[in-house]
Enzyme design. Structure first.
Site, PDB file in Angstrom:
ATOM      1  N   ASP A 154     -10.553   2.837   1.503  1.00 42.31           N
ATOM      2  CA  ASP A 154     -10.859   2.673   2.940  1.00 42.31           C
ATOM      3  C   ASP A 154     -11.211   3.565   3.504  1.00 42.31           C
ATOM      4  OD1 ASP A 154      -9.488  -0.105   2.727  1.00 42.31           O
ATOM      5  OD2 ASP A 154      -7.867   0.584   3.244  1.00 42.31           O
ATOM      6  N   LYS A 160       0.707  -1.241  -0.153  1.00 42.68           N
ATOM      7  CA  LYS A 160       0.028  -0.031  -0.067  1.00 42.68           C
ATOM      8  C   LYS A 160       0.529   1.348   0.198  1.00 42.68           C
ATOM      9  CE  LYS A 160      -4.152  -1.775   2.143  1.00 42.68           C
ATOM     10  NZ  LYS A 160      -5.326  -1.541   2.908  1.00 42.68           N
TER      11      LYS A 160
HETATM   12  P1  NAP Z   1      -1.260  -3.099  12.133  1.00 39.92           P
HETATM   13  O1  NAP Z   1      -0.766  -2.068  11.350  1.00 39.92           O
HETATM   14  O2  NAP Z   1      -0.320  -4.308  12.369  1.00 39.92           O
HETATM   15  O3  NAP Z   1      -1.922  -2.538  13.432  1.00 39.92           O
HETATM   16  C1  NAP Z   1      -1.939  -3.556  14.683  1.00 39.92           C
HETATM   17  C2  NAP Z   1      -2.667  -2.661  15.757  1.00 39.92           C
HETATM   18  O4  NAP Z   1      -3.196  -3.486  16.802  1.00 39.92           O
HETATM   19  C3  NAP Z   1      -1.657  -1.806  16.391  1.00 39.92           C
HETATM   20  O5  NAP Z   1      -2.484  -0.729  16.815  1.00 39.92           O
HETATM   21  C4  NAP Z   1      -1.201  -2.713  17.560  1.00 39.92           C
HETATM   22  O6  NAP Z   1      -0.793  -1.745  18.647  1.00 39.92           O
HETATM   23  C5  NAP Z   1      -2.477  -3.260  17.950  1.00 39.92           C
HETATM   24  N1  NAP Z   1      -2.418  -4.458  18.604  1.00 39.92           N
HETATM   25  C6  NAP Z   1      -2.017  -5.641  18.175  1.00 39.92           C
HETATM   26  N2  NAP Z   1      -1.899  -6.726  19.279  1.00 39.92           N
HETATM   27  C7  NAP Z   1      -2.459  -5.892  20.384  1.00 39.92           C
HETATM   28  C8  NAP Z   1      -2.585  -6.476  21.714  1.00 39.92           C
HETATM   29  N3  NAP Z   1      -2.498  -7.739  22.108  1.00 39.92           N
HETATM   30  N4  NAP Z   1      -3.279  -5.719  22.470  1.00 39.92           N
HETATM   31  C9  NAP Z   1      -3.526  -4.211  22.172  1.00 39.92           C
HETATM   32  N5  NAP Z   1      -3.337  -3.627  20.721  1.00 39.92           N
HETATM   33  C10 NAP Z   1      -2.694  -4.716  20.032  1.00 39.92           C
HETATM   34  O7  NAP Z   1      -2.519  -3.816  11.374  1.00 39.92           O
HETATM   35  P2  NAP Z   1      -3.697  -2.899  10.452  1.00 39.92           P
HETATM   36  O8  NAP Z   1      -3.197  -3.349   9.179  1.00 39.92           O
HETATM   37  O9  NAP Z   1      -3.988  -1.875  11.159  1.00 39.92           O
HETATM   38  O10 NAP Z   1      -4.960  -4.071  10.724  1.00 39.92           O
HETATM   39  C11 NAP Z   1      -5.578  -3.931  12.266  1.00 39.92           C
HETATM   40  C12 NAP Z   1      -6.916  -4.688  11.727  1.00 39.92           C
HETATM   41  O11 NAP Z   1      -7.761  -4.200  11.059  1.00 39.92           O
HETATM   42  C13 NAP Z   1      -6.878  -6.289  11.542  1.00 39.92           C
HETATM   43  O12 NAP Z   1      -7.952  -7.076  12.116  1.00 39.92           O
HETATM   44  C14 NAP Z   1      -7.319  -6.050   9.878  1.00 39.92           C
HETATM   45  O13 NAP Z   1      -7.886  -7.323   9.266  1.00 39.92           O
HETATM   46  C15 NAP Z   1      -8.563  -4.845   9.938  1.00 39.92           C
HETATM   47  N6  NAP Z   1      -8.628  -4.362   8.696  1.00 39.92           N
HETATM   48  C16 NAP Z   1      -9.846  -4.238   8.350  1.00 39.92           C
HETATM   49  C17 NAP Z   1     -10.481  -3.497   7.208  1.00 39.92           C
HETATM   50  C18 NAP Z   1     -11.633  -3.452   6.737  1.00 39.92           C
HETATM   51  O14 NAP Z   1     -11.830  -3.087   5.588  1.00 39.92           O
HETATM   52  N7  NAP Z   1     -12.699  -4.077   7.438  1.00 39.92           N
HETATM   53  C19 NAP Z   1      -9.289  -2.741   6.445  1.00 39.92           C
HETATM   54  C20 NAP Z   1      -8.063  -3.009   6.869  1.00 39.92           C
HETATM   55  C21 NAP Z   1      -7.609  -3.481   8.213  1.00 39.92           C
HETATM   56  P3  NAP Z   1       0.803  -1.631  19.158  1.00 39.92           P
HETATM   57  O15 NAP Z   1       1.113  -0.418  18.233  1.00 39.92           O
HETATM   58  O16 NAP Z   1       0.983  -1.550  20.467  1.00 39.92           O
HETATM   59  O17 NAP Z   1       1.387  -2.978  18.482  1.00 39.92           O
END
Ligand code: NAP
Length: 494
Positions: A329, A293
């Protein structure tokens, strides 16, 4: 042609596989090396068995050696005898026999020609793409009538591009070009564009080699038989990408709208090579997913504001002046939220975003651009603060952006922003469905709560909000709206 590659252990089961796939296939390849050894002596009867079942399709006989990725471990003399017995009479029923580059037993080619059976001169490269593939192909044919075939493992996007370019080298010569592995998938769907006579598919229920789909999927999802040089091409790029549901969404929409367009997954390692491939194939637009991305942005001639602000682009569109990038998004998140709240914007609202990862950036920007004040709460507080600083300039009017952690001390901040709560962390996502990022927070029932996770659609967090009487929005709504927004863009380019 969609060619069913028969991997059954008996000829009876092979006939059953053909019968079960008849609506979707145009040819078949009997992989005799996969039969039980006791069946091998009977392969000459296979065309008659099919004719008796009233099945008349071009048939290819292959007896693949272990070194070519097959299972035949006997001597070459034994293989020669098997081929001879199959093509031994004039009405043998075989359209072609598959003979490797180095396999040319005296008289076999002539016997096949006499029986009206063509020779496919093939090169099987199950592991690596050789540097001299083009030269080897050019000098491979033993006779002008031979059909050239290459089946090669594709390990990078650049190799897929090279395979596609082989078309130019071979001119109008009949050929079969197969790129195996996930990187090679597009070469199967787009065989017609590569000038390739056919694409091989496994029968449902048989092992599916990487980079292949069954005949029904190729026929109905990818509309293989209807693709032409004029068909508009779209794709999703990512790594990995073969699991993506986007081809189901976009191909269904193209079909509903009666558009001559197809959408397929393209596994990409280097985006630079994808853009060269896109030019070669004339790809008109693509969805972009993890991990590309941000990497596509330097290749864009223009982009919408969200791409620049968030540093993430999930849609690229071929415009006359070059590639245009969008981030759907943002409207994908905002559209269902505004629809649920019955508002045109969020001016005067206060929203809390839990998480500060890649997805949170889009959500925070969307909320700010709609006029809301936002607090970002994240396990790693410094990341929340950095995100707030980066997006502060997107605040509208008197709106504010603040940041905090996920511990008790941040709960006050959450309370004061609880009108809209958006969960963007991966906590609660499959396979950790039991997770809850804010277990101590008690919903009052007046919050609007979104969880952007879409596997599962109902997370524990969202379930608690629903039970407390909150208005809830699932990640699926966001996913579908961002896809719908992409589709509106793609449709304009058909
Ligand atoms: P990412 O960049 O890896 O970010 C992960 C986030 O989750 C960070 O804020 C991380 O906090 C937090 N996190 C992870 N494990 C944790 C824990 N055990 N306790 C508390 N916080 C925790 O991932 P992303 O790309 O943003 O995606 C996140 C979610 O959004 C995924 O489930 C993805 O499938 C979903 N998503 C959905 C859509 C949709 O169209 N509906 C689109 C995009 C993404 P830290 O910074 O402290 O590590």
């Amino acid at each position: 042609m969609i060619c069913l590659s028969l991997a059954a252990p008996t000829l009876d089961e092979a006939v059953a596989d053909v019968r079960a796939n008849l609506p979707h296939i145009d040819a078949l390849e009997l992989r005799a090396d996969l039969l039980y050894p006791g069946e091998l002596a009977q392969i000459g009867t296979f065309p008659r068995r099919l004719a008796a079942a009233d099945i008349r399709l071009p048939m290819i006989l292959a007896i693949r050696r272990e070194r070519d990725g097959g299972r035949f471990s006997g001597a070459e003399a034994e293989r020669t005898a098997l081929f001879r017995s199959a093509v031994g009479n004039v009405a043998n029923g075989w359209f072609a026999i598959d003979l490797e580059e180095d396999f040319n037993p005296p008289g076999l080619r002539e016997a096949a020609a006499e029986a009206g059976t063509r020779v496919i001169r093939s090169l099987h490269l199950p592991d690596a793409f050789p540097d001299d593939l083009e030269e080897r192909l050019a000098r491979m044919a033993r006779a002008p009538s031979e059909i050239l075939s290459v089946a090669v493992k594709i390990n990078t996007t650049r190799e897929l591009l090279r395979l596609c370019r082989i078309q130019e080298l071979l001119g109008s010569r009949p050929r079969i070009i197969r790129g195996s592995g996930d990187y090679g998938f597009a070469s199967g769907v787009l065989a017609g564009r590569l000038g390739s006579m056919l694409t091989c598919c496994p029968a449902p229920g048989r092992p599916v080699p990487p980079g292949q789909v069954d005949a029904g999927t190729l026929d109905t999802l990818y509309r293989y038989r209807r693709l032409s040089a004029d068909t508009a091409l779209f794709c999703v790029i990512g790594n990995p990408v073969m699991h993506s549901r986007s081809p189901h969404y976009h191909n269904a929409r193209f079909r509903e709208d009666g558009l001559d367009a197809v959408y397929l997954p393209v596994q990409v390692d280097l985006v630079e090579d994808f853009f060269a491939l896109a030019d070669h194939l004339g790809i008109r637009g693509a969805s972009v997913t993890i991990p590309h991305k941000a990497a596509v942005i330097p290749y864009l001639a223009s982009s919408d504001e969200a791409v620049g602000r968030i540093g993430a682009c999930n849609t690229i569109l071929r415009h006359p002046g070059g590639w245009h990038g969008r981030n759907t998004d943002v409207p994908g998140f905002l559209g269902p939220l505004l629809a649920a709240t019955g508002r045109n914007d969020l001016e005067g609202s206060r929203a809390a975003v839990v998480g500060a990862g890649g997805a949170a950036r889009g959500v925070v920007f969307a909320l700010l651009s709609a006029g809301a004040s936002v607090c970002v709460l994240n396990r790693t507080e410094a990341r929340a603060r950095a995100l707030a600083e980066e997006l502060r300039s997107a605040c509208r009017g008197g709106a504010t952006i603040t940041a905090g952690g996920l511990d008790e001390s941040a709960m006050e901040l959450l309370e004061s922003h609880r009108e809209v709560i958006v969960q963007t962390t991966s906590v609660g996502m499959h396979p950790n469905e039991g997770g809850d990022p804010l277990p101590s927070y008690r919903f009052r029932g007046d919050e609007t709560v979104c969880d952007i996770i879409y596997t599962p659609e109902w997370t524990r967090f969202l379930g608690r909000a629903e039970a407390a009487g909150c208005r809830t929005l699932t990640g699926r709504a966001m996913f579908e709206e961002q896809a719908a927004e992409q589709y509106r863009e793609f449709r304009r380019l058909v």
